[in-house]
Design an enzyme around this catalytic site. Structure first.
Site, PDB file in Angstrom:
ATOM      1  N   ASN A  22       1.333  -1.428  -0.006  1.00  0.00           N
ATOM      2  CA  ASN A  22      -0.488  -0.474   0.060  1.00  0.00           C
ATOM      3  C   ASN A  22       1.051   0.738  -0.453  1.00  0.00           C
ATOM      4  O   ASN A  22       1.668   1.213   0.666  1.00  0.00           O
ATOM      5  CB  ASN A  22      -0.842  -0.253   1.815  1.00  0.00           C
ATOM      6  CG  ASN A  22      -2.369   1.593   1.395  1.00  0.00           C
ATOM      7  OD1 ASN A  22      -1.070   1.988   1.149  1.00  0.00           O
ATOM      8  ND2 ASN A  22      -2.933   0.614   1.870  1.00  0.00           N
ATOM      9  N   HIS A  60       0.927   6.652   2.206  1.00  0.00           N
ATOM     10  CA  HIS A  60       1.976   7.143   2.965  1.00  0.00           C
ATOM     11  C   HIS A  60       2.869   7.779   1.692  1.00  0.00           C
ATOM     12  O   HIS A  60       3.485   8.705   2.129  1.00  0.00           O
ATOM     13  CB  HIS A  60       2.300   6.158   3.692  1.00  0.00           C
ATOM     14  CG  HIS A  60       1.145   6.230   4.579  1.00  0.00           C
ATOM     15  ND1 HIS A  60       0.390   7.228   5.134  1.00  0.00           N
ATOM     16  CD2 HIS A  60       0.374   5.355   5.432  1.00  0.00           C
ATOM     17  CE1 HIS A  60      -1.437   7.187   5.452  1.00  0.00           C
ATOM     18  NE2 HIS A  60      -0.531   5.405   6.325  1.00  0.00           N
ATOM     19  N   HIS A 114      -5.624   4.081  -1.418  1.00  0.00           N
ATOM     20  CA  HIS A 114      -6.689   3.941  -1.146  1.00  0.00           C
ATOM     21  C   HIS A 114      -7.196   5.823  -1.347  1.00  0.00           C
ATOM     22  O   HIS A 114      -6.547   6.582  -1.185  1.00  0.00           O
ATOM     23  CB  HIS A 114      -6.937   4.224   0.033  1.00  0.00           C
ATOM     24  CG  HIS A 114      -8.779   4.012   0.836  1.00  0.00           C
ATOM     25  ND1 HIS A 114      -8.389   4.082   2.304  1.00  0.00           N
ATOM     26  CD2 HIS A 114      -9.330   4.892   0.025  1.00  0.00           C
ATOM     27  CE1 HIS A 114      -9.448   4.077   2.570  1.00  0.00           C
ATOM     28  NE2 HIS A 114     -10.584   4.596   1.862  1.00  0.00           N
ATOM     29  N   ARG A 144      -9.528   8.101  -0.876  1.00  0.00           N
ATOM     30  CA  ARG A 144      -9.912   8.569   0.072  1.00  0.00           C
ATOM     31  C   ARG A 144     -10.850   9.728  -0.354  1.00  0.00           C
ATOM     32  O   ARG A 144     -11.014  10.337  -1.637  1.00  0.00           O
ATOM     33  CB  ARG A 144     -10.300   9.005   1.147  1.00  0.00           C
ATOM     34  CG  ARG A 144      -8.765   8.201   1.251  1.00  0.00           C
ATOM     35  CD  ARG A 144      -7.788   8.714   3.029  1.00  0.00           C
ATOM     36  NE  ARG A 144      -9.586   8.446   3.987  1.00  0.00           N
ATOM     37  CZ  ARG A 144      -9.228   7.508   4.986  1.00  0.00           C
ATOM     38  NH1 ARG A 144      -9.007   6.262   5.585  1.00  0.00           N
ATOM     39  NH2 ARG A 144     -10.222   8.183   6.127  1.00  0.00           N
ATOM     40  N   ARG A 153      -6.611  12.960   0.723  1.00  0.00           N
ATOM     41  CA  ARG A 153      -5.551  13.249   1.841  1.00  0.00           C
ATOM     42  C   ARG A 153      -4.420  12.631   0.932  1.00  0.00           C
ATOM     43  O   ARG A 153      -3.696  13.208   1.757  1.00  0.00           O
ATOM     44  CB  ARG A 153      -5.700  13.260   2.981  1.00  0.00           C
ATOM     45  CG  ARG A 153      -5.935  11.856   3.370  1.00  0.00           C
ATOM     46  CD  ARG A 153      -6.549  11.520   4.916  1.00  0.00           C
ATOM     47  NE  ARG A 153      -7.518  11.390   5.753  1.00  0.00           N
ATOM     48  CZ  ARG A 153      -8.509  11.221   6.234  1.00  0.00           C
ATOM     49  NH1 ARG A 153      -6.936  10.234   7.094  1.00  0.00           N
ATOM     50  NH2 ARG A 153      -9.076  11.160   6.540  1.00  0.00           N
ATOM     51  N   GLU A 157      -8.661   0.488  -2.567  1.00  0.00           N
ATOM     52  CA  GLU A 157      -9.611   0.629  -1.650  1.00  0.00           C
ATOM     53  C   GLU A 157      -9.896   1.411  -1.884  1.00  0.00           C
ATOM     54  O   GLU A 157     -10.223   2.360  -2.626  1.00  0.00           O
ATOM     55  CB  GLU A 157      -8.821   0.956  -0.487  1.00  0.00           C
ATOM     56  CG  GLU A 157      -7.636  -0.601  -0.383  1.00  0.00           C
ATOM     57  CD  GLU A 157      -6.800  -0.117   1.335  1.00  0.00           C
ATOM     58  OE1 GLU A 157      -6.728   0.687   1.527  1.00  0.00           O
ATOM     59  OE2 GLU A 157      -6.213  -0.837   1.412  1.00  0.00           O
ATOM     60  N   THR A 193      -8.531   3.758   8.351  1.00  0.00           N
ATOM     61  CA  THR A 193      -9.486   2.443   8.228  1.00  0.00           C
ATOM     62  C   THR A 193      -9.297   2.293   9.581  1.00  0.00           C
ATOM     63  O   THR A 193      -8.616   1.306   9.908  1.00  0.00           O
ATOM     64  CB  THR A 193      -9.008   1.631   7.168  1.00  0.00           C
ATOM     65  OG1 THR A 193      -9.178   2.831   5.823  1.00  0.00           O
ATOM     66  CG2 THR A 193     -10.796   1.186   7.513  1.00  0.00           C
ATOM     67  N   GLU A 222     -10.862  -9.407   2.915  1.00  0.00           N
ATOM     68  CA  GLU A 222      -9.650  -8.727   3.811  1.00  0.00           C
ATOM     69  C   GLU A 222     -10.024  -8.710   5.282  1.00  0.00           C
ATOM     70  O   GLU A 222     -10.744  -8.215   5.651  1.00  0.00           O
ATOM     71  CB  GLU A 222      -9.054  -7.817   3.334  1.00  0.00           C
ATOM     72  CG  GLU A 222      -7.972  -6.832   3.793  1.00  0.00           C
ATOM     73  CD  GLU A 222      -7.037  -5.939   3.415  1.00  0.00           C
ATOM     74  OE1 GLU A 222      -7.170  -5.887   1.791  1.00  0.00           O
ATOM     75  OE2 GLU A 222      -6.393  -5.377   3.913  1.00  0.00           O
ATOM     76  N   HIS A 253      -4.135  -4.590   7.559  1.00  0.00           N
ATOM     77  CA  HIS A 253      -3.507  -3.682   8.559  1.00  0.00           C
ATOM     78  C   HIS A 253      -2.696  -4.040  10.178  1.00  0.00           C
ATOM     79  O   HIS A 253      -3.147  -5.218  10.374  1.00  0.00           O
ATOM     80  CB  HIS A 253      -5.438  -3.262   8.776  1.00  0.00           C
ATOM     81  CG  HIS A 253      -5.713  -2.005   8.888  1.00  0.00           C
ATOM     82  ND1 HIS A 253      -5.206  -1.073  10.504  1.00  0.00           N
ATOM     83  CD2 HIS A 253      -6.318  -0.699   8.104  1.00  0.00           C
ATOM     84  CE1 HIS A 253      -5.272   0.500  10.504  1.00  0.00           C
ATOM     85  NE2 HIS A 253      -5.503   0.213   8.932  1.00  0.00           N
TER      86      HIS A 253
HETATM   87  N1  PXP Z   1      -5.824  -2.961   4.847  1.00  0.00           N
HETATM   88  C1  PXP Z   1      -6.679  -1.415   4.119  1.00  0.00           C
HETATM   89  C2  PXP Z   1      -8.094  -2.732   4.297  1.00  0.00           C
HETATM   90  C3  PXP Z   1      -6.436  -1.004   4.628  1.00  0.00           C
HETATM   91  O1  PXP Z   1      -7.284  -0.268   4.772  1.00  0.00           O
HETATM   92  C4  PXP Z   1      -4.752  -0.511   5.087  1.00  0.00           C
HETATM   93  C5  PXP Z   1      -4.687   0.724   5.353  1.00  0.00           C
HETATM   94  O2  PXP Z   1      -5.257   1.808   4.523  1.00  0.00           O
HETATM   95  C6  PXP Z   1      -4.196  -1.609   5.130  1.00  0.00           C
HETATM   96  C7  PXP Z   1      -4.996  -2.945   4.980  1.00  0.00           C
HETATM   97  C8  PXP Z   1      -3.366  -1.450   5.305  1.00  0.00           C
HETATM   98  O3  PXP Z   1      -2.530  -0.872   6.340  1.00  0.00           O
HETATM   99  P1  PXP Z   1      -1.390   0.012   6.788  1.00  0.00           P
HETATM  100  O4  PXP Z   1      -0.575   0.414   6.068  1.00  0.00           O
HETATM  101  O5  PXP Z   1      -1.405  -0.684   8.700  1.00  0.00           O
HETATM  102  O6  PXP Z   1      -0.136  -1.864   6.604  1.00  0.00           O
END
Ligand code: PXP
Length: 257
Positions: free
Chosen positions: A8, A11, A51, A53, A57, A78, A109, A159, A198
């Site tokens: 992901n 960030h 994601h 959003r 952001r 996402e 999330t 998931e 997550h």
């Molecule tokens: N899976 C989902 C559905 C998420 O919303 C997120 C955060 O955007 C992640 C995985 C990844 O989470 P993390 O950044 O804590 O690894």
């Protein structure tokens, strides 16, 4: 079967927006999430997750279209269940979509999607996305009633939310792991693909690999954090190695392709 890693890259966009959200015309805009996605792929990512959003952001619409064009693995988008984002997704046509709950106040999330309460709202979205060939995943807490609701909605993938596990310690953490294991087993028995994610990082990932029939993990924050010190390609490679210790040969080349 190797456990697949979706990286992901939200960030990376968070860092960009911190400086350039209000100066989008600057000639100095960096870092580029697409460049990050390509580095993650070189490190062995099986997919790129982002994601979009409602508040934009971090990831913005243009990123999604560029990611879809540039990456050679698959895009997992996402999204919250809104008509605006559904319309964009139907233009982008990512391979995968993961429906997540979304509130503007949250930092990330926070909980799983409540597929029991929101079943009638989710139904048309799952159908619209499936009708164009997107593999739809529902991001849910590891609870039997959520898996039953996901099955009733016709979602081929769930998931499982690992956030509670990641935040717990001691016996509470063991209990969260046991919940995840039971949920994974139930989902697999129901014919639903098991993904998870997550809050996972390089130190808490081990027990998660014991989830039965686990196919894919989506990890963002910890990989992007580590990339500050070793680069994103290497940070991804280290996580892929933790997921699949046999994946790299002694020269550091991928054995799987
Ligand atoms: N899976 C989902 C559905 C998420 O919303 C997120 C955060 O955007 C992640 C995985 C990844 O989470 P993390 O950044 O804590 O690894």
């Amino acid at each position: 079967m190797p456990i697949l890693l979706g990286v992901n890259i939200d960030h990376v966009a968070t860092v960009r927006q911190a400086r350039y959200a209000r100066n989008a015309g600057s000639i100095n805009i960096e870092p580029d999430p697409v460049e990050a996605a390509l580095a993650a792929e070189r490190g062995g990512a099986a997919g790129i997750t982002a994601h979009l959003r409602q508040d934009r952001r971090h990831i913005v619409d243009r990123d999604i279209f560029r990611l879809k064009e540039a990456i050679s693995t698959k895009l997992n988008l996402e999204m919250g269940n809104t008509l605006e984002i559904v319309a964009i997704v139907l233009k982008v046509l990512p391979a995968d979509v993961c429906l997540v709950p979304e509130s503007r106040e949250e930092i990330t999330t926070e909980g799983g999607l409540d597929c029991v309460t929101h079943r009638s709202l989710l139904e048309p979205t799952v159908k619209a996305l499936r009708d164009v060939g997107i593999a739809v995943s529902l991001f849910i807490d590891p609870a039997p009633e959520q898996i039953a609701a996901a099955a009733a909605l016709g979602a081929p993938v769930v998931e499982l939310h690992t956030g509670a596990y990641a935040e717990a310690t001691g016996t509470a953490r063991d209990a969260e792991l046991a919940r995840l294991i039971r949920a994974a087993k139930l989902a697999a028995e129901t014919g639903i693909q098991v993904n998870a994610g997550h809050g996972l990082n390089y130190t808490n990932i081990g027990p998660i690999l014991t989830l039965p029939k686990l196919v894919e993990l989506n990890i963002g924050h910890s990989i992007v954090s580590r990339s500050l010190f070793v680069g994103l390609e290497q940070a991804t490679r280290e996580m892929v190695e933790l997921l699949n210790p046999q994946v790299f040969n002694t020269d550091g080349d991928l054995r799987l392709s």
